[in-house]
Enzyme design. Structure first.
Site, PDB file in Angstrom:
ATOM      1  N   ASP A 204       5.871  -5.349   5.627  1.00 35.53           N
ATOM      2  CA  ASP A 204       6.249  -6.870   6.035  1.00 35.53           C
ATOM      3  C   ASP A 204       6.233  -7.599   4.560  1.00 35.53           C
ATOM      4  O   ASP A 204       7.014  -8.449   4.477  1.00 35.53           O
ATOM      5  CB  ASP A 204       5.348  -7.413   6.941  1.00 35.53           C
ATOM      6  CG  ASP A 204       3.910  -7.607   6.880  1.00 35.53           C
ATOM      7  OD1 ASP A 204       3.354  -6.429   6.133  1.00 35.53           O
ATOM      8  OD2 ASP A 204       3.394  -8.053   7.804  1.00 35.53           O
TER       9      ASP A 204
ATOM     10  N   GLY B  15       0.614  -1.253   0.327  1.00 41.43           N
ATOM     11  CA  GLY B  15      -0.200   0.003   0.081  1.00 41.43           C
ATOM     12  C   GLY B  15       0.838   1.305   0.010  1.00 41.43           C
ATOM     13  O   GLY B  15       2.011   1.271   0.742  1.00 41.43           O
TER      14      GLY B  15
ATOM     15  N   ASP C 159       3.419  -1.327  12.014  1.00 41.81           N
ATOM     16  CA  ASP C 159       3.460  -2.763  12.565  1.00 41.81           C
ATOM     17  C   ASP C 159       4.610  -3.690  11.964  1.00 41.81           C
ATOM     18  O   ASP C 159       4.658  -4.762  12.470  1.00 41.81           O
ATOM     19  CB  ASP C 159       2.258  -3.500  12.138  1.00 41.81           C
ATOM     20  CG  ASP C 159       2.153  -3.717  10.745  1.00 41.81           C
ATOM     21  OD1 ASP C 159       2.726  -3.166   9.887  1.00 41.81           O
ATOM     22  OD2 ASP C 159       1.159  -4.407  10.189  1.00 41.81           O
TER      23      ASP C 159
ATOM     24  N   ASP D  45       0.481   1.463   9.046  1.00 40.78           N
ATOM     25  CA  ASP D  45       0.134   0.609  10.319  1.00 40.78           C
ATOM     26  C   ASP D  45       0.986   0.666  11.321  1.00 40.78           C
ATOM     27  O   ASP D  45       0.653   0.088  12.493  1.00 40.78           O
ATOM     28  CB  ASP D  45      -0.134  -0.684   9.602  1.00 40.78           C
ATOM     29  CG  ASP D  45      -0.975  -0.947   8.569  1.00 40.78           C
ATOM     30  OD1 ASP D  45      -2.020  -0.039   8.343  1.00 40.78           O
ATOM     31  OD2 ASP D  45      -1.090  -1.815   7.625  1.00 40.78           O
TER      32      ASP D  45
ATOM     33  N   ARG E 148       0.799  -4.921  -5.128  1.00 38.42           N
ATOM     34  CA  ARG E 148       0.963  -5.931  -4.116  1.00 38.42           C
ATOM     35  C   ARG E 148       1.516  -7.177  -4.838  1.00 38.42           C
ATOM     36  O   ARG E 148       0.751  -8.080  -4.680  1.00 38.42           O
ATOM     37  CB  ARG E 148      -0.206  -6.049  -3.172  1.00 38.42           C
ATOM     38  CG  ARG E 148      -0.583  -4.896  -2.270  1.00 38.42           C
ATOM     39  CD  ARG E 148      -1.747  -5.401  -1.442  1.00 38.42           C
ATOM     40  NE  ARG E 148      -2.327  -4.245  -0.739  1.00 38.42           N
ATOM     41  CZ  ARG E 148      -1.863  -3.518   0.198  1.00 38.42           C
ATOM     42  NH1 ARG E 148      -0.752  -4.121   0.910  1.00 38.42           N
ATOM     43  NH2 ARG E 148      -2.165  -2.391   0.823  1.00 38.42           N
TER      44      ARG E 148
ATOM     45  N   THR F 109       4.864   2.023   6.081  1.00 44.42           N
ATOM     46  CA  THR F 109       3.590   1.505   6.589  1.00 44.42           C
ATOM     47  C   THR F 109       2.811   2.351   7.172  1.00 44.42           C
ATOM     48  O   THR F 109       3.368   2.712   8.349  1.00 44.42           O
ATOM     49  CB  THR F 109       3.139   0.180   7.006  1.00 44.42           C
ATOM     50  OG1 THR F 109       1.971   0.024   7.226  1.00 44.42           O
ATOM     51  CG2 THR F 109       4.345  -0.255   8.059  1.00 44.42           C
TER      52      THR F 109
ATOM     53  N   ARG G 183      -4.819  -2.796   9.811  1.00 50.05           N
ATOM     54  CA  ARG G 183      -4.697  -4.315   9.701  1.00 50.05           C
ATOM     55  C   ARG G 183      -4.825  -4.911  10.875  1.00 50.05           C
ATOM     56  O   ARG G 183      -5.709  -4.799  11.754  1.00 50.05           O
ATOM     57  CB  ARG G 183      -3.719  -4.639   8.581  1.00 50.05           C
ATOM     58  CG  ARG G 183      -4.059  -5.527   7.681  1.00 50.05           C
ATOM     59  CD  ARG G 183      -3.230  -6.406   7.180  1.00 50.05           C
ATOM     60  NE  ARG G 183      -2.467  -5.533   5.921  1.00 50.05           N
ATOM     61  CZ  ARG G 183      -2.939  -5.626   4.658  1.00 50.05           C
ATOM     62  NH1 ARG G 183      -4.197  -6.391   4.242  1.00 50.05           N
ATOM     63  NH2 ARG G 183      -2.239  -5.150   3.687  1.00 50.05           N
TER      64      ARG G 183
HETATM   65  O1  F6P Z   1      -1.190  -2.021   4.930  1.00 49.81           O
HETATM   66  C1  F6P Z   1      -1.788  -0.656   4.779  1.00 49.81           C
HETATM   67  C2  F6P Z   1      -3.138  -0.753   4.640  1.00 49.81           C
HETATM   68  O2  F6P Z   1      -3.559   0.565   4.350  1.00 49.81           O
HETATM   69  C3  F6P Z   1      -3.884  -1.352   5.845  1.00 49.81           C
HETATM   70  O3  F6P Z   1      -4.234  -0.539   6.932  1.00 49.81           O
HETATM   71  C4  F6P Z   1      -5.263  -1.828   5.056  1.00 49.81           C
HETATM   72  O4  F6P Z   1      -6.006  -2.810   5.665  1.00 49.81           O
HETATM   73  C5  F6P Z   1      -4.947  -2.009   3.533  1.00 49.81           C
HETATM   74  O5  F6P Z   1      -3.648  -1.485   3.428  1.00 49.81           O
HETATM   75  C6  F6P Z   1      -5.582  -1.826   2.875  1.00 49.81           C
HETATM   76  O6  F6P Z   1      -4.961  -2.176   1.413  1.00 49.81           O
HETATM   77  P1  F6P Z   1      -5.836  -1.668  -0.227  1.00 49.81           P
HETATM   78  O7  F6P Z   1      -5.222  -0.451  -0.390  1.00 49.81           O
HETATM   79  O8  F6P Z   1      -5.123  -2.770  -0.865  1.00 49.81           O
HETATM   80  O9  F6P Z   1      -7.502  -1.926  -0.152  1.00 49.81           O
END
Ligand code: F6P
Length: 371
Positions: free
Chosen positions: A103, A11, A129, A127, A72, A125, A171
């Protein structure tokens, strides 16, 4: 002259361009050429690259997203993709690859490192994490955006005497919810690390209502789950790293709260707003320091490492350590958040504002007689 490849995977998040710029500019000292690999690992499978000149990175420091694109993509899903990546690294004459990611992207970087590819990692990130680093860039910006949203939601919740449930990203970690929830003065913060009890949540909110606080803000992380149930997801579909799309827990909560407390309740899902736009000054600084440090790792042939922040120092840790486990919310911090959940601080004998006003008015209407 060395040629270094740089990619952004997973992301997007605010600060990616600041890292790219820092890597390009810091490399000029060594006369290296920086090659932007398009759309994460996918660019090394398809052979899509662009030369990143000083001109190409000019003015990108405050810009959100990533100028080289992201995806991704997991090359280890297919043996032929692993081969393509390795062939393209040779074909483009790359002496090293800088992988900027969370990660997933960094687990791929680790696997290539184990196969002999010179790789360094930069932690990104919203997140927050990733293990091995106190903070990832992008997180501070997300927290600022969510805090501002909570401030704005307070005024409308208060005017309409409503509960507003704000769903945030993160997440399986509740960092954004906890930081922004505390900063925004949320009345309840629900995170994946601590399964919630809906009766307790409603008791907390009711305690506020019983004390005359006729509105509440509940912050819920998208990965939060009730004690008795599993995750609420948007769809079963998984990405190439096996992740499902989270989202929707706020609707479940709002329904339960409205039913049990009979208080009008609304939902705000902040979604990708949390990942977009310009990075905060703090994230720009962290991203810049990470970019410069990544160049130094390459200069020292110190591969298989990720740059990291510990305290106020930029250090490096093995990629293997960074991706070994998820960094979850520090429980001491969550205990601080809980102090502000109504049941823990409202004294049952406290007077409501109405009671207090009545008492004051009575004493005003019957002022004590002067002797
Ligand atoms: O890992 C970053 C993040 O924004 C998470 O918080 C969220 O669950 C996910 O990516 C959303 O992913 P996408 O942009 O693929 O919908």
């Amino acid at each position: 002259m060395k040629r270094i490849g740089i990619l952004t995977g997973g992301g997007d998040c605010p600060g990616l361009n600041a890292v790219i710029r820092a890597v390009v500019k810091a490399s000029r000292r060594y006369d290296w050429e920086i090659i932007g690999i398009k759309n994460g690992w996918k660019g090394l499978i398809n052979g899509e690259i662009e030369i990143l000149t000083d001109y190409a990175v000019s003015g990108i420091l405050p810009k959100g997203g990533t100028i080289i694109g992201t995806s991704r993509t997991n090359p280890f899903k297919k043996p032929e993709d692993v081969q393509k990546v390795e062939e393209n690294i040779k074909r483009f004459g790359l002496s090293a690859v800088v992988a900027i990611g969370g990660d997933d992207t960094l687990s791929v970087a680790l696997k290539f490192h184990e196969r002999g590819i010179p790789v360094v990692g930069v932690p990104k990130t919203i997140d927050n994490d990733l293990s091995g680093t106190d903070y990832t860039f992008g997180f501070d910006t997300a927290v600022s955006i969510v805090t501002e949203a909570i401030d704005r939601l307070h005024t409308t919740a208060e005017s309409h005497h409503r509960v507003i449930v704000v769903e945030v990203m993160g997440r399986h970690a509740g960092w954004i919810a906890t930081f922004a929830g505390i900063a925004g003065g949320a009345d309840e913060i629900l995170i994946p690390e601590v399964p919630f009890n809906i009766d307790q949540v409603c008791r907390n909110l009711k305690a506020r209502y019983d004390h005359g606080k006729k509105f509440s803000i509940v912050v819920v992380a998208e990965g939060a789950k009730p004690e008795e149930g599993g995750l609420i997801i948007q769809s079963d579909e998984t990405d190439e790293f096996g992740h499902v799309r989270l989202g929707g827990i706020s609707h479940y909560l709002a329904k339960e709260i409205e039913k049990r407390l009979n208080v009008e309740t609304r939902v705000t899902i902040l979604g990708h707003v949390q990942r977009g736009g310009t990075p905060t000054a703090r994230d720009r600084l962290l991203a810049t320091r990470f970019g410069v440090a990544a160049v130094e790792l390459i200069k020292n042939n110190d591969f298989g490492k990720m740059v990291a922040l510990q305290g106020d120092n930029i250090i490096s840790v093995p990629l293997a350590e960074a991706v070994s486990k998820l960094k979850t919310v520090n429980m001491e911090l969550y205990e601080i958040a809980k102090i502000f959940f109504a049941e823990s601080y409202l004294d049952k004998d406290d007077k409501t504002p109405e009671e207090t006003t009545t008492v004051n008015l009575q004493s005003y209407q019957n002022p004590p007689m002067e002797q």
